[in-house]
Structure formats: C-alpha cells, structure tokens
Scaffold this active site. Structure first.
Site, PDB file in Angstrom:
ATOM      1  N   HIS A 114       0.824  -1.206   0.000  1.00  0.00           N
ATOM      2  CA  HIS A 114       0.000   0.000   0.000  1.00  0.00           C
ATOM      3  C   HIS A 114       0.863   1.263   0.000  1.00  0.00           C
ATOM      4  CE1 HIS A 114      -2.197   3.226   2.260  1.00  0.00           C
ATOM      5  NE2 HIS A 114      -3.024   3.011   1.260  1.00  0.00           N
TER       6      HIS A 114
ATOM      7  N   GLU B 127       2.053   1.873  -3.408  1.00  0.00           N
ATOM      8  CA  GLU B 127       0.994   2.465  -4.238  1.00  0.00           C
ATOM      9  C   GLU B 127       1.058   3.987  -4.153  1.00  0.00           C
ATOM     10  OE1 GLU B 127      -3.273   3.833  -3.206  1.00  0.00           O
ATOM     11  OE2 GLU B 127      -3.111   1.679  -2.845  1.00  0.00           O
ATOM     12  N   HIS B 128       1.208   4.503  -2.940  1.00  0.00           N
ATOM     13  CA  HIS B 128       1.333   5.957  -2.762  1.00  0.00           C
ATOM     14  C   HIS B 128       2.574   6.489  -3.472  1.00  0.00           C
ATOM     15  CE1 HIS B 128      -1.602   7.220   0.504  1.00  0.00           C
ATOM     16  NE2 HIS B 128      -1.830   5.912   0.390  1.00  0.00           N
TER      17      HIS B 128
ATOM     18  N   GLU C  27       5.793  11.261   2.218  1.00  0.00           N
ATOM     19  CA  GLU C  27       4.499  10.587   2.081  1.00  0.00           C
ATOM     20  C   GLU C  27       4.066   9.895   3.364  1.00  0.00           C
ATOM     21  OE1 GLU C  27       1.098   9.830  -0.242  1.00  0.00           O
ATOM     22  OE2 GLU C  27       2.839  11.113  -0.610  1.00  0.00           O
TER      23      GLU C  27
END
Length: 201
Positions: A40, A43-44, A120
């Site tokens: 995940h 993905e970012h 992020e």
C-alpha cells in the site's frame, strides 16, 4: 513478448473519455517481514516520482488535462492486487498517449526516493488513522482476525500498522516493486471513446 496482458475496448458512451487501468497481480499477501504495509505504501509512492515524471510532476501533468485526484486519478491495494486508475479526455491523441505513458512509468520506472518516502509517510499514517483507528476499523480488524486466522492473509492487512508505516523506508519498497511490478505480472485495461488500433500500437 514481455508477457504483458492488455484489454482494449471501444465504448463511445458517455463519449470523449477513456478509462485506463494498470492491474498488478500483487498485494499485501506477498509482503515479506520487512514489508508490512509496503504494497500500500508503494501504491502511494508511484504518485511521488517516476523517471519521466519526477516527484509530484505526475499529478501536475494529469491535472493539466483536467483530471482531478480521487475522481480521475486513484489507486487501491488489496491482499491480492494493486490497481491504478486514470480517467482521461480523448479529444487530443497526445493526452491519451500521455495516459499510456503514465501506466508504463508506474509499471517499470518508479524512482522510490527516500526523501519522498519521508514526505508521504504522514499521508499514509493519516489514511491508517482514518480506517484503522476508528470503531469501524477495530470491528473490521476483529473480523479479519476471526476469518483470516491460519490463512496466507493472516496479519497481512493491506494498510499495515502504524509502527510499520513509521519504520518504512525505500529499500523494502524497492524490493517489493522489483519483485512484483513486472510486465508478466500485470495487465493494462483501456476502455472508452478511442481508436483501439492506435491504443494497441
């Protein structure tokens, strides 16, 4: 020849739009012990820099075509797959070509820079808080523990834990990307008001 699968369909309703997807056959169930929540987090990271679109330039380019993050640009991670979504206007063939370039960059040219990982981290933690640190999230976690115990999905929640997100760095993300983001482990889907022959070429 490289094993990439692709699905292309002409659909003129509603017209002047195309939906593009990159589907990667890898999700949180494939993470190793250093990669908790890594599928995940990765993905970012694909929105935070590729070779052709460094740092946040990708979002700026897509927004210049009228695309809105969330509505027209999005992604998701599950236990078994990761998907990237674009909705693009089709009046200009160059815009459509750029959309295809973005899919190619996501699959084969992510930069995964440590400074961008740090930038992020807070975003991913906020997403974790919004899903896991709520009453609904705790109930869902209890159901996951009940139903997934003893399966390959046990302790493989796609978003990971706050501890794992805090500790994540570029190295395990790069390892996951290099292992699973390959043409023979992915598919491209393009559906919309398009010339299918042009898309295939």
């Amino acid at each position: 020849d490289n094993g990439l699968r692709y699905f292309i369909r002409d659909n003129d309703n509603p017209g002047l739009r195309v939906e593009m997807r990159l589907a990667v056959d890898a999700g949180s169930a494939l993470e190793d012990d250093t990669q908790d929540g890594g599928a995940h987090f990765l993905e970012h990271m694909l929105f935070n820099g590729t070779e052709e679109f460094p740092e946040n330039e990708l979002i700026a380019v897509l927004r210049s075509f009228g695309a809105g993050f969330g509505a027209d640009i999005n992604a998701y991670t599950s236990y078994d797959e990761t998907g990237y979504q674009l909705t693009m206007p089709t009046e200009d063939a160059a815009v459509v070509e750029t959309g295809l370039d973005v899919l190619e960059q996501w699959l084969s040219a992510a930069t995964i820079d440590q400074s961008q990982v740090e930038a992020e981290r807070g975003v991913v933690l906020d997403e974790w808080r919004g899903s896991e640190a709520t009453s609904d999230g705790r109930v869902f976690d209890a159901l996951e523990e009940l139903f997934l115990s003893g399966s390959p999905y046990e302790d493989k929640d796609p978003i990971g834990t706050d501890t794992a997100i805090d500790a994540m760095n570029a190295e395990p993300l790069r390892a996951f990307y290099d292992d699973w983001y390959r043409p023979d482990n992915a598919a491209i889907v393009v559906v919309g008001d398009i010339d299918t022959g042009m898309i295939e070429d």
